[in-house]
Design a protein around this motif. Structure first.
Motif, PDB file in Angstrom:
ATOM      1  N   MET A   1      25.903  31.403  43.965  1.00 53.42           N
ATOM      2  CA  MET A   1      26.578  32.438  43.199  1.00 53.42           C
ATOM      3  C   MET A   1      27.651  33.121  44.054  1.00 53.42           C
ATOM      4  O   MET A   1      27.480  33.326  45.248  1.00 53.42           O
ATOM      5  CB  MET A   1      25.575  33.488  42.728  1.00 53.42           C
ATOM      6  N   ILE A   2      28.747  33.482  43.412  1.00 51.99           N
ATOM      7  CA  ILE A   2      29.832  34.201  44.071  1.00 51.99           C
ATOM      8  C   ILE A   2      29.667  35.681  43.753  1.00 51.99           C
ATOM      9  O   ILE A   2      29.682  36.086  42.584  1.00 51.99           O
ATOM     10  CB  ILE A   2      31.201  33.690  43.588  1.00 51.99           C
ATOM     11  N   ASP A   3      29.484  36.498  44.794  1.00 47.61           N
ATOM     12  CA  ASP A   3      29.235  37.932  44.629  1.00 47.61           C
ATOM     13  C   ASP A   3      30.559  38.679  44.544  1.00 47.61           C
ATOM     14  O   ASP A   3      31.422  38.548  45.422  1.00 47.61           O
ATOM     15  CB  ASP A   3      28.403  38.465  45.794  1.00 47.61           C
ATOM     16  N   VAL A   4      30.694  39.493  43.492  1.00 41.47           N
ATOM     17  CA  VAL A   4      31.966  40.141  43.172  1.00 41.47           C
ATOM     18  C   VAL A   4      31.832  41.661  43.236  1.00 41.47           C
ATOM     19  O   VAL A   4      30.855  42.228  42.732  1.00 41.47           O
ATOM     20  CB  VAL A   4      32.454  39.721  41.770  1.00 41.47           C
ATOM     21  N   LEU A   5      32.820  42.304  43.825  1.00 38.42           N
ATOM     22  CA  LEU A   5      32.974  43.759  43.794  1.00 38.42           C
ATOM     23  C   LEU A   5      34.116  44.082  42.840  1.00 38.42           C
ATOM     24  O   LEU A   5      35.235  43.603  43.017  1.00 38.42           O
ATOM     25  CB  LEU A   5      33.287  44.290  45.198  1.00 38.42           C
ATOM     26  N   VAL A   6      33.840  44.888  41.818  1.00 46.40           N
ATOM     27  CA  VAL A   6      34.852  45.308  40.847  1.00 46.40           C
ATOM     28  C   VAL A   6      35.323  46.703  41.229  1.00 46.40           C
ATOM     29  O   VAL A   6      34.513  47.631  41.324  1.00 46.40           O
ATOM     30  CB  VAL A   6      34.292  45.302  39.418  1.00 46.40           C
ATOM     31  N   VAL A   7      36.634  46.855  41.447  1.00 46.15           N
ATOM     32  CA  VAL A   7      37.196  48.137  41.867  1.00 46.15           C
ATOM     33  C   VAL A   7      38.220  48.604  40.836  1.00 46.15           C
ATOM     34  O   VAL A   7      39.242  47.946  40.622  1.00 46.15           O
ATOM     35  CB  VAL A   7      37.871  48.029  43.246  1.00 46.15           C
ATOM     36  N   ASP A   8      37.929  49.730  40.189  1.00 44.92           N
ATOM     37  CA  ASP A   8      38.861  50.334  39.235  1.00 44.92           C
ATOM     38  C   ASP A   8      38.514  51.805  39.107  1.00 44.92           C
ATOM     39  O   ASP A   8      37.337  52.156  39.033  1.00 44.92           O
ATOM     40  CB  ASP A   8      38.779  49.652  37.867  1.00 44.92           C
ATOM     41  N   ASP A   9      39.533  52.686  39.089  1.00 43.00           N
ATOM     42  CA  ASP A   9      39.256  54.116  39.021  1.00 43.00           C
ATOM     43  C   ASP A   9      38.731  54.536  37.647  1.00 43.00           C
ATOM     44  O   ASP A   9      38.084  55.572  37.518  1.00 43.00           O
ATOM     45  CB  ASP A   9      40.509  54.922  39.373  1.00 43.00           C
ATOM     46  N   ASP A  10      38.983  53.733  36.633  1.00 40.49           N
ATOM     47  CA  ASP A  10      38.504  54.020  35.280  1.00 40.49           C
ATOM     48  C   ASP A  10      37.112  53.394  35.111  1.00 40.49           C
ATOM     49  O   ASP A  10      36.968  52.169  35.145  1.00 40.49           O
ATOM     50  CB  ASP A  10      39.484  53.437  34.257  1.00 40.49           C
ATOM     51  N   PHE A  11      36.100  54.219  34.928  1.00 40.76           N
ATOM     52  CA  PHE A  11      34.722  53.727  34.820  1.00 40.76           C
ATOM     53  C   PHE A  11      34.586  52.745  33.660  1.00 40.76           C
ATOM     54  O   PHE A  11      33.878  51.741  33.772  1.00 40.76           O
ATOM     55  CB  PHE A  11      33.754  54.903  34.624  1.00 40.76           C
ATOM     56  N   ARG A  12      35.239  53.043  32.545  1.00 44.78           N
ATOM     57  CA  ARG A  12      35.121  52.182  31.371  1.00 44.78           C
ATOM     58  C   ARG A  12      35.745  50.817  31.633  1.00 44.78           C
ATOM     59  O   ARG A  12      35.164  49.783  31.293  1.00 44.78           O
ATOM     60  CB  ARG A  12      35.807  52.852  30.180  1.00 44.78           C
ATOM     61  N   VAL A  13      36.926  50.811  32.249  1.00 43.64           N
ATOM     62  CA  VAL A  13      37.594  49.541  32.561  1.00 43.64           C
ATOM     63  C   VAL A  13      36.767  48.730  33.552  1.00 43.64           C
ATOM     64  O   VAL A  13      36.631  47.505  33.422  1.00 43.64           O
ATOM     65  CB  VAL A  13      39.012  49.792  33.101  1.00 43.64           C
ATOM     66  N   ALA A  14      36.207  49.409  34.547  1.00 49.10           N
ATOM     67  CA  ALA A  14      35.380  48.711  35.531  1.00 49.10           C
ATOM     68  C   ALA A  14      34.186  48.046  34.853  1.00 49.10           C
ATOM     69  O   ALA A  14      33.811  46.909  35.198  1.00 49.10           O
ATOM     70  CB  ALA A  14      34.906  49.685  36.609  1.00 49.10           C
TER      71      ALA A  14
ATOM     72  N   PRO B   1      30.209  31.441  34.479  1.00 50.04           N
ATOM     73  CA  PRO B   1      29.168  30.786  35.278  1.00 50.04           C
ATOM     74  C   PRO B   1      29.503  30.773  36.763  1.00 50.04           C
ATOM     75  O   PRO B   1      30.638  30.505  37.161  1.00 50.04           O
ATOM     76  CB  PRO B   1      29.133  29.360  34.707  1.00 50.04           C
ATOM     77  N   GLY B   2      28.485  31.072  37.568  1.00 45.21           N
ATOM     78  CA  GLY B   2      28.658  31.026  39.007  1.00 45.21           C
ATOM     79  C   GLY B   2      29.081  32.335  39.640  1.00 45.21           C
ATOM     80  O   GLY B   2      29.169  32.424  40.865  1.00 45.21           O
ATOM     81  N   PHE B   3      29.333  33.366  38.830  1.00 47.58           N
ATOM     82  CA  PHE B   3      29.776  34.652  39.350  1.00 47.58           C
ATOM     83  C   PHE B   3      28.784  35.749  38.948  1.00 47.58           C
ATOM     84  O   PHE B   3      28.189  35.702  37.865  1.00 47.58           O
ATOM     85  CB  PHE B   3      31.156  35.031  38.803  1.00 47.58           C
ATOM     86  N   ARG B   4      28.638  36.750  39.809  1.00 40.96           N
ATOM     87  CA  ARG B   4      27.849  37.920  39.465  1.00 40.96           C
ATOM     88  C   ARG B   4      28.451  39.149  40.137  1.00 40.96           C
ATOM     89  O   ARG B   4      28.943  39.080  41.262  1.00 40.96           O
ATOM     90  CB  ARG B   4      26.393  37.750  39.901  1.00 40.96           C
ATOM     91  N   VAL B   5      28.421  40.266  39.423  1.00 38.26           N
ATOM     92  CA  VAL B   5      28.913  41.523  39.979  1.00 38.26           C
ATOM     93  C   VAL B   5      27.776  42.180  40.745  1.00 38.26           C
ATOM     94  O   VAL B   5      26.726  42.476  40.175  1.00 38.26           O
ATOM     95  CB  VAL B   5      29.427  42.451  38.868  1.00 38.26           C
ATOM     96  N   THR B   6      27.980  42.403  42.017  1.00 37.84           N
ATOM     97  CA  THR B   6      26.952  43.030  42.845  1.00 37.84           C
ATOM     98  C   THR B   6      27.233  44.507  43.094  1.00 37.84           C
ATOM     99  O   THR B   6      26.345  45.228  43.549  1.00 37.84           O
ATOM    100  CB  THR B   6      26.827  42.312  44.198  1.00 37.84           C
ATOM    101  N   ALA B   7      28.477  44.958  42.816  1.00 36.78           N
ATOM    102  CA  ALA B   7      28.797  46.370  43.028  1.00 36.78           C
ATOM    103  C   ALA B   7      30.066  46.728  42.259  1.00 36.78           C
ATOM    104  O   ALA B   7      30.893  45.868  41.952  1.00 36.78           O
ATOM    105  CB  ALA B   7      28.981  46.665  44.515  1.00 36.78           C
ATOM    106  N   ARG B   8      30.194  48.034  41.968  1.00 39.49           N
ATOM    107  CA  ARG B   8      31.410  48.597  41.379  1.00 39.49           C
ATOM    108  C   ARG B   8      31.859  49.748  42.263  1.00 39.49           C
ATOM    109  O   ARG B   8      31.031  50.440  42.844  1.00 39.49           O
ATOM    110  CB  ARG B   8      31.155  49.090  39.956  1.00 39.49           C
TER     111      ARG B   8
END
Length: 230
Positions: free
Chosen positions: A1-14, A25-32
């Motif tokens: 799995m590819i671990d992803v950090l999502v960064v956006d100042d808008d909580f809804r957009v994040a 497939p193959g991706f997962r968000v581990t943090a925002r």
């Protein structure tokens, strides 16, 4: 799995972006993260393969954050996702090593195309690096993996099959310690069971997988698949 950090100042957009990532497939968000400081702290804790990064953050710009990451020795991959579309920002993103640049607003299909090409890049680097290959052909493979045009069926694949999905399934079986069922392959790849079964059937017929039957006390035997070394 590819671990992803999502960064956006808008909580809804994040949250929307995180849900999009979770569907690939193959991706997962581990943090925002909602600021550059939060994002940098998360990267420094490790276990982040890819950052989906907005440019407009409350404490500094996304590209300033990338610059600081590089200064501190973090080679974490970055895909920019931002409304900033001026040439200066785009050029700076390229110079700092952003692998893709997606302008808001965008569709799920557009993001998935970038993520699929990123996954293809990682697989290509692993294959080339594992063989110790060098030369222009191998370099072209690595750079070519970042192409974002829709992936057609590769030669030898049935209509509706794509090489990235086939590679994903082969990679799971290649690293599995024992033969896997279609259900187990689907779980590990994030694909539907029916999709996994279609690809497994083709790969077995093509000689890339070995099929075995596991008999239980009752009912039909379970089909299990194992990687066949080339």
């Amino acid at each position: 799995m590819i671990d992803v950090l999502v960064v956006d100042d808008d909580f809804r957009v994040a949250e929307i972006n995180a849900k999009y990532v979770g569907k690939v497939p193959g991706f997962r968000v581990t943090a925002r993260a909602h600021s550059a400081a939060q994002a940098l702290a998360t990267v420094e804790r490790g276990a982040v393969d890819l950052v989906l990064l907005d440019h407009y953050l409350p404490d500094e710009t996304g590209l300033d954050l990338v610059h600081r990451m590089r200064e501190r020795g973090h080679g974490t991959d970055v895909i920019m996702i931002t409304a900033a579309s001026d040439v200066t920002t785009v050029q700076r993103a390229m110079r700092l090593g952003a692998l893709h640049y997606l302008v808001k607003p965008f569709t799920f299909a557009a993001l998935r195309t970038r993520l699929d090409s990123y996954a293809a890049l990682r697989r290509t680097v692993d294959r080339v690096g594992g063989r110790g290959l060098t030369g222009q052909e191998q370099v072209d493979r690595i750079f070519g993996a970042l192409r974002t045009s829709p992936a057609p069926s590769a030669p030898g694949l049935p209509s509706g099959h794509t090489e990235p999905t086939s590679d994903l399934i082969c990679g799971v079986l290649h690293h599995a310690e024992h033969p896997l069922s279609a259900h187990e392959v689907a779980t590990r790849t994030g694909l539907s069971r029916s999709t996994a079964q279609r690809y497994l059937r083709h790969l077995e017929q093509a000689g890339r997988l070995r099929l075995s039957l596991k008999y239980g006390d009752t009912g039909r035997p379970e089909h299990r698949y194992a990687w066949v070394a080339p």
